[in-house]
Design an enzyme around this catalytic site. Structure first.
Site, PDB file in Angstrom:
ATOM      1  N   GLY A   1     -10.901  10.909   3.047  1.00 36.83           N
ATOM      2  CA  GLY A   1     -10.992  11.847   1.939  1.00 36.83           C
ATOM      3  C   GLY A   1     -11.500  13.194   2.431  1.00 36.83           C
ATOM      4  O   GLY A   1     -12.045  13.289   3.545  1.00 36.83           O
TER       5      GLY A   1
ATOM      6  N   HIS B   1     -17.658   9.893  -4.049  1.00 37.04           N
ATOM      7  CA  HIS B   1     -18.210  10.681  -2.936  1.00 37.04           C
ATOM      8  C   HIS B   1     -17.597  12.092  -2.920  1.00 37.04           C
ATOM      9  O   HIS B   1     -18.308  13.092  -2.775  1.00 37.04           O
ATOM     10  CB  HIS B   1     -17.900   9.916  -1.634  1.00 37.04           C
ATOM     11  CG  HIS B   1     -18.279  10.591  -0.370  1.00 37.04           C
ATOM     12  ND1 HIS B   1     -19.250  10.097   0.478  1.00 37.04           N
ATOM     13  CD2 HIS B   1     -17.815  11.723   0.234  1.00 37.04           C
ATOM     14  CE1 HIS B   1     -19.358  10.891   1.520  1.00 37.04           C
ATOM     15  NE2 HIS B   1     -18.491  11.882   1.405  1.00 37.04           N
TER      16      HIS B   1
HETATM   17  O1  K1U Z   1     -16.173  13.597   4.457  1.00 37.26           O
HETATM   18  C1  K1U Z   1     -15.669  12.984   3.543  1.00 37.26           C
HETATM   19  O2  K1U Z   1     -15.944  13.229   2.389  1.00 37.26           O
HETATM   20  C2  K1U Z   1     -14.662  11.899   3.883  1.00 37.26           C
HETATM   21  C3  K1U Z   1     -15.284  10.528   4.037  1.00 37.26           C
HETATM   22  C4  K1U Z   1     -14.907   9.721   2.811  1.00 37.26           C
HETATM   23  C5  K1U Z   1     -15.656   8.451   2.603  1.00 37.26           C
HETATM   24  C6  K1U Z   1     -15.588   7.399   3.484  1.00 37.26           C
HETATM   25  C7  K1U Z   1     -16.259   6.222   3.246  1.00 37.26           C
HETATM   26  C8  K1U Z   1     -16.995   6.086   2.105  1.00 37.26           C
HETATM   27  C9  K1U Z   1     -17.093   7.140   1.232  1.00 37.26           C
HETATM   28  C10 K1U Z   1     -16.409   8.325   1.474  1.00 37.26           C
HETATM   29  C11 K1U Z   1     -14.716   9.903   5.306  1.00 37.26           C
HETATM   30  O3  K1U Z   1     -13.535   9.763   5.438  1.00 37.26           O
HETATM   31  S1  K1U Z   1     -15.820   9.413   6.532  1.00 37.26           S
HETATM   32  C12 K1U Z   1     -14.789   8.710   7.796  1.00 37.26           C
HETATM   33  C13 K1U Z   1     -14.283   7.366   7.458  1.00 37.26           C
HETATM   34  O4  K1U Z   1     -14.767   6.724   6.563  1.00 37.26           O
HETATM   35  C14 K1U Z   1     -13.143   6.805   8.190  1.00 37.26           C
HETATM   36  C15 K1U Z   1     -12.721   7.324   9.377  1.00 37.26           C
HETATM   37  C16 K1U Z   1     -11.642   6.762  10.056  1.00 37.26           C
HETATM   38  C17 K1U Z   1     -10.983   5.697   9.532  1.00 37.26           C
HETATM   39  C18 K1U Z   1     -11.423   5.153   8.346  1.00 37.26           C
HETATM   40  C19 K1U Z   1     -12.494   5.702   7.682  1.00 37.26           C
HETATM   41 ZN    ZN Z   2     -18.152  13.689   2.465  1.00 37.42          ZN
END
Ligand code: K1U
Ligand code: ZN
Length: 167
Positions: free
Chosen positions: A46, A133
């Site tokens: 996201g 989030h």
């Molecule tokens: O920075 C952000 O807002 C994005 C965030 C979204 C999120 C992930 C997990 C729980 C709540 C919100 C991320 O994408 S962090 C990276 C991540 O989770 C990920 C990275 C690579 C593959 C799968 C997931």
């Molecule tokens: Zn974030």
């Protein structure tokens, strides 16, 4: 398309309240495409416009395994919340930090898509967590703010040290 710079915590611009999108124009669609490219490259599931220093109410999410289900949410609002779960969260603005946060298990949201059409969606598990989030980002809230003051201070100091070392 272009890769955008992601603001890193504790940058104060992450606490900016995003403005509603009044018209879904080609410029908004271009920003959504750039945000998607930035999210996929990071990689993440996201990204909120706030994180790329654009303070408008738009987020992109793709929680699919094949990374082929991009959703653009413009002016998203949570209509209903139900249940409670505690999942580990990460954030592209808080690199290397993963912490458990308690949030609603199911949400129902309303938003506009990239064509400006209103839609409603029921979400649960990772999509529900991710929507909450990302919508928090639009309110200027970063997930670490749900943690204890001690943890927040440790994360802040760790990231400031990393940022000084990479300058
Ligand atoms: O920075 C952000 O807002 C994005 C965030 C979204 C999120 C992930 C997990 C729980 C709540 C919100 C991320 O994408 S962090 C990276 C991540 O989770 C990920 C990275 C690579 C593959 C799968 C997931
Ligand atoms: Zn974030």
């Amino acid at each position: 398309m272009a890769l955008l710079k992601i603001l890193q915590y504790p940058d104060r611009r992450l606490h900016t309240l995003a403005e509603p999108v009044t018209e879904v124009t080609d410029a908004i669609r271009r920003l959504a495409a750039d945000m998607a490219e930035t999210m996929y490259t990071a990689p993440g599931v996201g990204l909120a416009a706030t994180q790329v220093d654009r303070h408008i109410r738009m987020i992109v999410i793709d929680v699919s395994e094949k990374k082929d289900d991009l959703k653009v949410y413009i002016n998203p609002e949570i209509l209903e919340r139900d249940g409670e779960v505690c999942h580990e969260e990460g954030c592209l603005s808080v690199p290397g930090i993963y912490e458990k946060v308690s949030r609603a298990e199911h949400v129902r949201i309303r938003a506009q898509n990239a064509e400006g059409q209103l839609f409603e969606q029921e979400a649960h598990s990772l999509l529900a967590t991710c929507l909450q989030h990302e919508i928090d980002h639009l309110h200027g809230r970063v997930f670490v703010e749900y943690l204890s003051r001690l943890k927040q201070d440790r994360i802040r100091n760790k990231l400031l040290k990393q940022q000084r070392e990479t300058m």
